[in-house]
Design a protein around this motif. Structure first.
Motif, short mmCIF file in Angstrom:
data_model
loop_
_atom_site.label_atom_id
_atom_site.label_comp_id
_atom_site.label_asym_id
_atom_site.label_seq_id
_atom_site.Cartn_x
_atom_site.Cartn_y
_atom_site.Cartn_z
N PRO A 1 -9.87 0.78 7.80
CA PRO A 1 -10.43 2.05 7.29
C PRO A 1 -9.38 2.95 6.65
CG PRO A 1 -11.23 1.59 9.50
CD PRO A 1 -10.18 0.58 9.21
N HIS A 2 -8.19 2.97 7.24
CA HIS A 2 -7.13 3.83 6.69
C HIS A 2 -6.77 3.40 5.27
CE1 HIS A 2 -3.49 6.26 6.47
NE2 HIS A 2 -2.86 5.17 6.05
N LEU A 3 -6.60 2.07 5.08
CA LEU A 3 -6.23 1.58 3.75
C LEU A 3 -7.38 1.69 2.76
CD1 LEU A 3 -4.19 -1.61 4.76
CD2 LEU A 3 -3.32 0.62 4.04
N VAL A 4 -8.61 1.60 3.26
CA VAL A 4 -9.78 1.70 2.37
C VAL A 4 -9.96 3.13 1.88
CG1 VAL A 4 -12.30 1.54 2.24
CG2 VAL A 4 -10.99 -0.29 3.32
N PHE A 5 -9.95 4.08 2.80
CA PHE A 5 -10.31 5.45 2.44
C PHE A 5 -9.12 6.33 2.08
CE2 PHE A 5 -13.68 3.94 5.39
CZ PHE A 5 -14.71 3.93 4.47
N ARG A 6 -7.95 6.00 2.60
CA ARG A 6 -6.77 6.80 2.28
C ARG A 6 -5.99 6.22 1.10
NH1 ARG A 6 -5.18 10.05 6.67
NH2 ARG A 6 -7.09 10.88 7.61
N ARG A 7 -5.90 4.90 1.05
CA ARG A 7 -5.15 4.24 -0.02
C ARG A 7 -6.07 3.70 -1.12
NH1 ARG A 7 -0.08 2.56 1.89
NH2 ARG A 7 0.67 4.13 3.36
N LEU A 8 -7.39 3.88 -0.93
CA LEU A 8 -8.40 3.44 -1.90
C LEU A 8 -8.33 1.95 -2.19
CD1 LEU A 8 -8.33 6.42 -4.43
CD2 LEU A 8 -9.85 6.05 -2.48
N GLN A 9 -8.04 1.16 -1.17
CA GLN A 9 -8.07 -0.31 -1.31
C GLN A 9 -9.51 -0.78 -1.03
OE1 GLN A 9 -4.88 -2.08 0.99
NE2 GLN A 9 -3.32 -0.85 -0.03
N ILE A 10 -10.38 -0.43 -1.97
CA ILE A 10 -11.82 -0.63 -1.78
C ILE A 10 -12.19 -2.10 -1.64
CG2 ILE A 10 -14.09 -0.11 -2.78
CD1 ILE A 10 -12.50 2.35 -1.99
#
Length: 233
Positions: A45-54
């Motif tokens: 979740p951190h990488l998806v929503f903070r780093r935008l690694q959708i």
């Protein structure tokens, strides 16, 4: 020649099944060849929503582990039951089938947060098997020499995962999401006062389903076959 035959047979597979299976195989092959790393694919979740690694919202459903018995076993069940659903109860309803994937994937992602699950492909496979089994209750299946009614198959798969030393949490998640989908789609609408709550978005139907012809439609003269040809004398 054998490869050509396999390729021709694979092209006969329904499109959603073909696309998902091919994506899983290509992803695993890329990891095996060290083109990709599992650390680039898992759900975080951190990488998806903070780093935008959708892309992690999708790739965590495509990786079933390194090549081996577990991978081929999962691919066999994904291919078989995804295909039977697409050719069976979802025949001619490609948009509804894709929407089931989207609904199941979104719900698994939300519930997976609670269990800190990083790869959900096996859960999606369990969901496909569960939905098929509930829609085919009279079918008898053979599982490693044991024959039983289809609704017992998801639980047999979970027991097999336990024997292999795997966590059954992923299987339970897939069964739970599959049951929610089955209840909302097949059970609740047929109850007194019930209605369909899962409505496939119109843009998916427009994009994926062939438009049905109106049997009462009368084409204009210029649309009729041969209308563009000059009259013959």
């Amino acid at each position: 020649m054998a490869w050509r035959g396999l390729a021709a047979e694979f092209l006969q597979v329904p499109p959603v099944t073909r696309a998902y299976t091919a994506a899983c195989i290509l992803t695993t092959t890329a990891v095996q060849l060290e083109i990709l790393s599992p650390f680039q694919l898992y759900f975080n979740p951190h990488l998806v929503f903070r780093r935008l690694q959708i892309w992690r919202l999708v790739t965590n459903f495509l990786f079933f582990g390194p090549l081996g018995f577990s991978f081929f076993f999962n691919m066999l069940f994904v291919f078989r039951y995804c295909r039977m659903l697409e050719e069976g109860s979802f025949r001619g309803r490609k948009a509804d089938f894709v929407f089931m994937f989207l609904f199941g994937g979104a719900l698994m992602t939300l519930l997976g947060l609670l269990g800190s699950l990083f790869f959900l492909g096996q859960a999606l496979m369990a969901m496909l098997v569960y939905v098929w089994s509930r829609r085919s209750p009279q079918v008898r299946v053979n599982f490693f020499g044991l024959t039983f009614q289809a609704p017992f198959l998801p639980w047999a798969l979970m027991g097999f995962s336990l024997l292999l030393g795997n966590s059954i949490l992923v299987d339970l998640l897939g069964i739970a999401v599959g049951h929610i989908y089955y209840f909302l789609e097949d059970v609740f609408p047929n109850q007194p006062g019930g209605k369909r709550l899962l409505l496939t978005p119109g843009f998916l139907k427009l994009l994926l389903d062939a438009r049905e012809e109106d049997p009462n439609y009368l084409p204009l003269p210029e649309e009729q076959p041969g209308a563009h040809l000059p009259p013959q004398h």
